[in-house]
Scaffold this motif. Structure first.
Motif, PDB file in Angstrom:
ATOM      1  N   ARG A 123     -18.860  -7.317  -9.588  1.00 49.66           N
ATOM      2  CA  ARG A 123     -18.262  -6.892  -9.146  1.00 49.66           C
ATOM      3  C   ARG A 123     -17.952  -5.975  -9.549  1.00 49.66           C
ATOM      4  O   ARG A 123     -18.145  -5.276 -10.810  1.00 49.66           O
ATOM      5  CB  ARG A 123     -17.119  -7.762 -10.091  1.00 49.66           C
ATOM      6  CG  ARG A 123     -16.655  -9.194  -9.644  1.00 49.66           C
ATOM      7  CD  ARG A 123     -16.131 -10.216 -11.001  1.00 49.66           C
ATOM      8  NE  ARG A 123     -16.595 -11.230 -10.313  1.00 49.66           N
ATOM      9  CZ  ARG A 123     -15.644 -12.282 -10.226  1.00 49.66           C
ATOM     10  NH1 ARG A 123     -14.645 -11.769  -9.771  1.00 49.66           N
ATOM     11  NH2 ARG A 123     -15.959 -13.876  -9.927  1.00 49.66           N
ATOM     12  N   PRO A 124     -16.928  -4.757  -9.142  1.00 53.52           N
ATOM     13  CA  PRO A 124     -16.792  -4.498  -7.803  1.00 53.52           C
ATOM     14  C   PRO A 124     -18.387  -5.010  -6.385  1.00 53.52           C
ATOM     15  O   PRO A 124     -19.501  -4.086  -6.986  1.00 53.52           O
ATOM     16  CB  PRO A 124     -16.056  -3.713  -7.168  1.00 53.52           C
ATOM     17  CG  PRO A 124     -16.726  -2.605  -8.233  1.00 53.52           C
ATOM     18  CD  PRO A 124     -16.935  -2.888  -9.891  1.00 53.52           C
ATOM     19  N   ALA A 139      -8.952  -2.182  -5.906  1.00 55.52           N
ATOM     20  CA  ALA A 139      -9.069  -1.118  -7.416  1.00 55.52           C
ATOM     21  C   ALA A 139      -8.499   0.096  -6.724  1.00 55.52           C
ATOM     22  O   ALA A 139      -8.074   0.808  -6.878  1.00 55.52           O
ATOM     23  CB  ALA A 139     -10.838  -1.203  -7.104  1.00 55.52           C
ATOM     24  N   ASP A 179     -10.038  -8.298  -8.085  1.00 48.32           N
ATOM     25  CA  ASP A 179     -10.497  -8.353  -6.967  1.00 48.32           C
ATOM     26  C   ASP A 179      -9.714  -9.011  -6.129  1.00 48.32           C
ATOM     27  O   ASP A 179      -8.790  -9.811  -6.616  1.00 48.32           O
ATOM     28  CB  ASP A 179     -12.095  -7.508  -6.436  1.00 48.32           C
ATOM     29  CG  ASP A 179     -12.620  -9.752  -6.633  1.00 48.32           C
ATOM     30  OD1 ASP A 179     -12.477 -10.651  -6.504  1.00 48.32           O
ATOM     31  OD2 ASP A 179     -14.098  -9.253  -6.175  1.00 48.32           O
ATOM     32  N   HIS A 182     -11.380  -6.840   2.828  1.00 47.29           N
ATOM     33  CA  HIS A 182     -10.728  -6.868   1.912  1.00 47.29           C
ATOM     34  C   HIS A 182      -9.875  -8.016   2.564  1.00 47.29           C
ATOM     35  O   HIS A 182      -9.818  -8.310   3.602  1.00 47.29           O
ATOM     36  CB  HIS A 182      -9.303  -5.655   2.099  1.00 47.29           C
ATOM     37  CG  HIS A 182      -8.762  -5.710   0.926  1.00 47.29           C
ATOM     38  ND1 HIS A 182      -8.416  -6.087  -0.011  1.00 47.29           N
ATOM     39  CD2 HIS A 182      -7.042  -5.340   1.239  1.00 47.29           C
ATOM     40  CE1 HIS A 182      -7.726  -5.823  -1.051  1.00 47.29           C
ATOM     41  NE2 HIS A 182      -6.780  -5.696   0.064  1.00 47.29           N
TER      42      HIS A 182
END
Length: 116
Positions: free
Chosen positions: A27-28, A88, A2, A70
């Motif tokens: 994850r995620p 992703a 990620d 992010h």
């Protein structure tokens, strides 16, 4: 991998920094949990800067969200600011995007941070 995994790898391999995010994060992560985890690490790992340098981290917000969820690594190449990141939803995995083009892929820079 990620976005946080890529940041840690880039810091270790290119900049010789041992940046460690929580190893037991799911994850995620669901968006709400990922937003909270990133916010919690900000003050512990880095401090905000106005003028980023190679290797600094960018916190980004995905379209429609209110918090950053992010991360990526800042690079200044050929007189142009870029971010190396992965998500992703991005086809092809990791990408190097010009920062000025991030809005076109649904990302907003929330801040630049230098590692403590």
């Amino acid at each position: 991998m990620d976005c946080a995994d890529l940041v840690m790898l880039v810091q270790r391999e290119l900049f010789g920094r041992e940046v460690v995010f929580a190893g037991k994060r799911p994850r995620p992560l669901a968006h709400v949990e990922q937003d909270a985890a990133i916010a919690a690490y900000c003050a512990e790992l880095a401090h905000q800067v106005d003028a980023p340098l190679d290797g600094d981290v960018l916190l980004m917000r995905e379209g429609g969200k209110t918090m950053a969820g992010h991360v990526g690594t800042y690079f200044f190449l050929n007189h142009t600011p870029y971010v190396l990141h992965t998500a992703a939803w991005m086809q092809g995995g990791s990408s190097l995007h010009k920062i000025k083009d991030l809005a076109g892929i649904g990302l907003t820079v929330m801040g630049y941070f230098r590692w403590n």
